[in-house]
Write an enzyme that holds these catalytic residues in place. Structure first.
Site, PDB file in Angstrom:
ATOM      1  N   HIS A 159       0.819  -1.296   0.016  1.00  0.00           N
ATOM      2  CA  HIS A 159       0.080  -0.127  -0.124  1.00  0.00           C
ATOM      3  C   HIS A 159       0.746   1.123  -0.027  1.00  0.00           C
ATOM      4  O   HIS A 159       1.782   1.320   0.896  1.00  0.00           O
ATOM      5  CB  HIS A 159      -1.000  -0.030   1.087  1.00  0.00           C
ATOM      6  CG  HIS A 159      -0.530   0.001   2.489  1.00  0.00           C
ATOM      7  ND1 HIS A 159      -0.162   1.279   3.211  1.00  0.00           N
ATOM      8  CD2 HIS A 159      -0.423  -1.022   3.427  1.00  0.00           C
ATOM      9  CE1 HIS A 159       0.049   0.758   4.251  1.00  0.00           C
ATOM     10  NE2 HIS A 159       0.082  -0.338   4.579  1.00  0.00           N
ATOM     11  N   ASP A 178       6.257   0.643   6.806  1.00  0.00           N
ATOM     12  CA  ASP A 178       4.834   0.498   6.614  1.00  0.00           C
ATOM     13  C   ASP A 178       4.300   1.600   5.886  1.00  0.00           C
ATOM     14  O   ASP A 178       3.730   2.669   6.040  1.00  0.00           O
ATOM     15  CB  ASP A 178       3.839   0.287   8.050  1.00  0.00           C
ATOM     16  CG  ASP A 178       2.636   0.148   8.009  1.00  0.00           C
ATOM     17  OD1 ASP A 178       2.024  -0.405   6.983  1.00  0.00           O
ATOM     18  OD2 ASP A 178       1.752   0.405   8.880  1.00  0.00           O
ATOM     19  N   GLU A 217      -4.934   1.838   2.396  1.00  0.00           N
ATOM     20  CA  GLU A 217      -5.162   0.706   3.308  1.00  0.00           C
ATOM     21  C   GLU A 217      -5.194   1.160   4.793  1.00  0.00           C
ATOM     22  O   GLU A 217      -6.010   0.737   5.589  1.00  0.00           O
ATOM     23  CB  GLU A 217      -3.773  -0.266   3.222  1.00  0.00           C
ATOM     24  CG  GLU A 217      -3.819  -1.467   3.901  1.00  0.00           C
ATOM     25  CD  GLU A 217      -3.435  -1.421   5.405  1.00  0.00           C
ATOM     26  OE1 GLU A 217      -3.757  -2.314   6.018  1.00  0.00           O
ATOM     27  OE2 GLU A 217      -2.768  -0.302   5.722  1.00  0.00           O
ATOM     28  N   GLU A 218      -4.544   2.170   5.070  1.00  0.00           N
ATOM     29  CA  GLU A 218      -4.458   2.601   6.569  1.00  0.00           C
ATOM     30  C   GLU A 218      -5.626   2.901   7.273  1.00  0.00           C
ATOM     31  O   GLU A 218      -5.733   2.776   8.422  1.00  0.00           O
ATOM     32  CB  GLU A 218      -3.292   3.445   6.909  1.00  0.00           C
ATOM     33  CG  GLU A 218      -1.869   3.199   6.324  1.00  0.00           C
ATOM     34  CD  GLU A 218      -1.272   2.203   7.520  1.00  0.00           C
ATOM     35  OE1 GLU A 218      -2.103   1.938   8.475  1.00  0.00           O
ATOM     36  OE2 GLU A 218      -0.255   1.587   7.168  1.00  0.00           O
ATOM     37  N   ASP A 242       3.453  -6.503   3.258  1.00  0.00           N
ATOM     38  CA  ASP A 242       2.924  -5.074   4.294  1.00  0.00           C
ATOM     39  C   ASP A 242       3.305  -5.661   5.856  1.00  0.00           C
ATOM     40  O   ASP A 242       2.330  -5.565   6.722  1.00  0.00           O
ATOM     41  CB  ASP A 242       1.409  -5.026   4.081  1.00  0.00           C
ATOM     42  CG  ASP A 242       1.000  -3.948   4.906  1.00  0.00           C
ATOM     43  OD1 ASP A 242       1.707  -2.912   5.376  1.00  0.00           O
ATOM     44  OD2 ASP A 242      -0.317  -3.863   5.209  1.00  0.00           O
ATOM     45  N   HIS A 299       3.507   2.647  12.538  1.00  0.00           N
ATOM     46  CA  HIS A 299       2.531   4.080  12.950  1.00  0.00           C
ATOM     47  C   HIS A 299       3.176   5.033  13.887  1.00  0.00           C
ATOM     48  O   HIS A 299       2.349   5.870  14.242  1.00  0.00           O
ATOM     49  CB  HIS A 299       1.243   3.456  13.590  1.00  0.00           C
ATOM     50  CG  HIS A 299       0.341   2.431  12.746  1.00  0.00           C
ATOM     51  ND1 HIS A 299      -0.811   2.064  13.128  1.00  0.00           N
ATOM     52  CD2 HIS A 299       0.641   2.096  11.219  1.00  0.00           C
ATOM     53  CE1 HIS A 299      -1.222   1.392  11.944  1.00  0.00           C
ATOM     54  NE2 HIS A 299      -0.478   1.575  11.114  1.00  0.00           N
TER      55      HIS A 299
END
Length: 467
Positions: free
Chosen positions: A279, A291, A325-326, A353, A423
């Site tokens: 992503h 990520d 995606e997030e 991912d 994140h």
């Protein structure tokens, strides 16, 4: 003499086109480790573009950059697939403190959760109630929660070797925490960061309000693991302490973005599709190198490595760089929707991912027959220390493609350090190891090569050895 040389050239060429699978994999790994592009692409994506939250300028710059790089590879097709995505903005940096008595405060590290509403303009201050799960929250009820900030403090389970299992065991408090707290009159939510390490970095991530009316929504933030421990300790000493936080986030109208798609058209079965992807969007605190910048550039390099290794795919191989995606999965859903409308026959889909760390293997969502076929290839990966072949999940973006016949897979790198960065503001390019990233790209390319060569029909071990 000339005739002998001609015969030798013919024999040599013939051998080149009848390499064993082991020799082809060796070529792929050599190409990736000596002539890889993934690290350079990620350097640009992370350091020249930066964070790529869906709907942001960074996300749109990433779409343009990756499309341009795929076009430079000389693929048969490169195009953008429009998709509407949410646009949430964080605003000015968040601020928070614990107050033990008027004027006596201790600053703590927080960040707004993605999708949260802002606090009132002057911030929010209230007493805190600590819980570890929704059952404890329900037991407190309205009498124990109303007018307070709910502090969810369930840590990731440290004794689970599979760290994604540990993540899955506590992420519901982040995603659903506000919805549950609103039921009992809470005015705000603070969630322990999804992190196995003790540090001062808050980790963001998506949350939801479901169908809660806008005027009933409460602000939600993550607190660092060190500060979660501090808050918990202070509450044990004095339950009357107050927590203050201020955040300035806002949900705007949806905007148009794109999935980025490139294709090598199959030479024998062009209507059978194999896709590999990651992503393109990321959270906004770091630059999204693990990520999922790593998955994006590894997937791009799969197609380049196939070409560089002299492999002409039988089936059509696509790289799909999914958007959103997030905080919505709009890109994955849109790709599957269009594929279904066009009646495209996808036989295999692989997603990266889980970070750019050392690859360990794959997890597969497929039939028992297809998994038996995969297990027959295990011996080919042993020289590269790839040993993990298990049935399980695949990837969020490829999940919407699921049918009874397709094989879905996820690259599984070593995950022990992944949630240190996930994140958070330290998900940055300096945390990427070039060799590990390139090993992952080669590992993905090797599996794509095998599925392209053999399709999804089970084959015997004796057939593999002969090839």
């Amino acid at each position: 003499m000339k005739r002998i040389l001609l015969i030798l050239i013919v024999i040599s060429t013939s051998i080149g086109y009848s390499q064993t699978d082991a020799e082809v994999l060796r070529t792929i790994y050599t190409q990736s480790l000596t002539n890889g592009k993934s690290y350079d692409w990620l350097n640009h994506l992370s350091n020249q573009i930066g964070s790529r939250l869906s709907g942001s300028l960074g996300a749109e710059r990433a779409v343009a950059y990756t499309k341009e790089e795929l076009e430079a590879l000389g693929l048969d097709k490169v195009w953008l697939q429009p998709v509407m995505v949410p646009k949430w903005v964080r605003g000015a940096k968040e601020f928070a403190f614990i107050e033990t008595e008027p004027g006596k405060t201790t600053n703590v590290n927080i960040c707004a959760l993605g999708g949260s509403v802002a606090t009132p303009a002057l911030g929010l201050k209230a007493q805190v109630v600590e819980v570890h799960n929704f059952q404890e929250l329900e037991a407190l009820g309205t009498a124990g929660v109303q007018g307070k900030i709910v502090f969810y403090n369930r840590p990731m389970q440290a004794d689970l070797i599979q760290t994604f299992d540990a993540y899955g065991g506590c992420v519901n408090q982040r995603y659903q925490g506000a919805v549950e707290a609103i039921k009992y009159g809470a005015v705000g939510v603070i969630v322990r960061s999804m992190n196995l390490r003790m540090d001062d970095l808050p980790h963001t991530g998506s949350m939801t309000y479901n169908n809660v009316p806008v005027d009933k929504r409460i602000p939600s933030a993550a607190i660092s693991t060190n500060d979660a421990e501090l808050l918990s300790t202070m509450l044990k000493l004095d339950k009357s302490i107050q927590f203050y936080f201020k955040q300035n986030c806002k949900q705007l109208k949806d905007v148009q973005s794109h999935n980025v798609i490139g294709e090598i058209t199959g030479s024998e079965f062009p209507d059978e599709y194999i896709i590999v992807g990651g992503h393109l969007d990321s959270w906004d605190l770091g630059d999204g190198s693990h990520d999922d910048g790593a998955g994006v550039v590894q997937s791009m390099d799969v197609l380049r490595l196939l070409k560089a290794s002299g492999i002409k795919p039988k089936r059509s191989i696509r790289v799909v760089l999914f958007m959103n995606e997030e905080n919505g999965l709009r890109g994955g859903n849109k790709y599957a929707e269009v594929a279904k409308q066009k009646n495209e026959n996808h036989i295999f889909a692989l997603e990266s991912d889980a970070g750019g760390f050392t690859p360990r293997g794959f997890s597969f969502d497929c039939s028992d027959a297809a998994f038996s076929q995969v297990l027959s290839w295990q011996q080919l990966f042993k020289p590269y220390l790839i040993h993990y072949f298990e049935k399980g999940g695949s990837g969020a973006d490829v999940g919407p493609l699921k049918t009874e016949s397709i094989v879905l897979a996820g690259l599984r790198p070593d995950s022990q350090r992944y949630f240190d960065h996930h994140h958070a503001s330290n998900d940055t390019f300096d945390a990427i190891n070039k060799r590990e990233l390139e090993l992952g790209a080669a590992t993905m390319t090797s599996l794509v090569y095998l599925f392209d060569k053999y399709g999804v029909n089970p084959i015997s071990n004796s057939s593999l050895i002969k090839n």
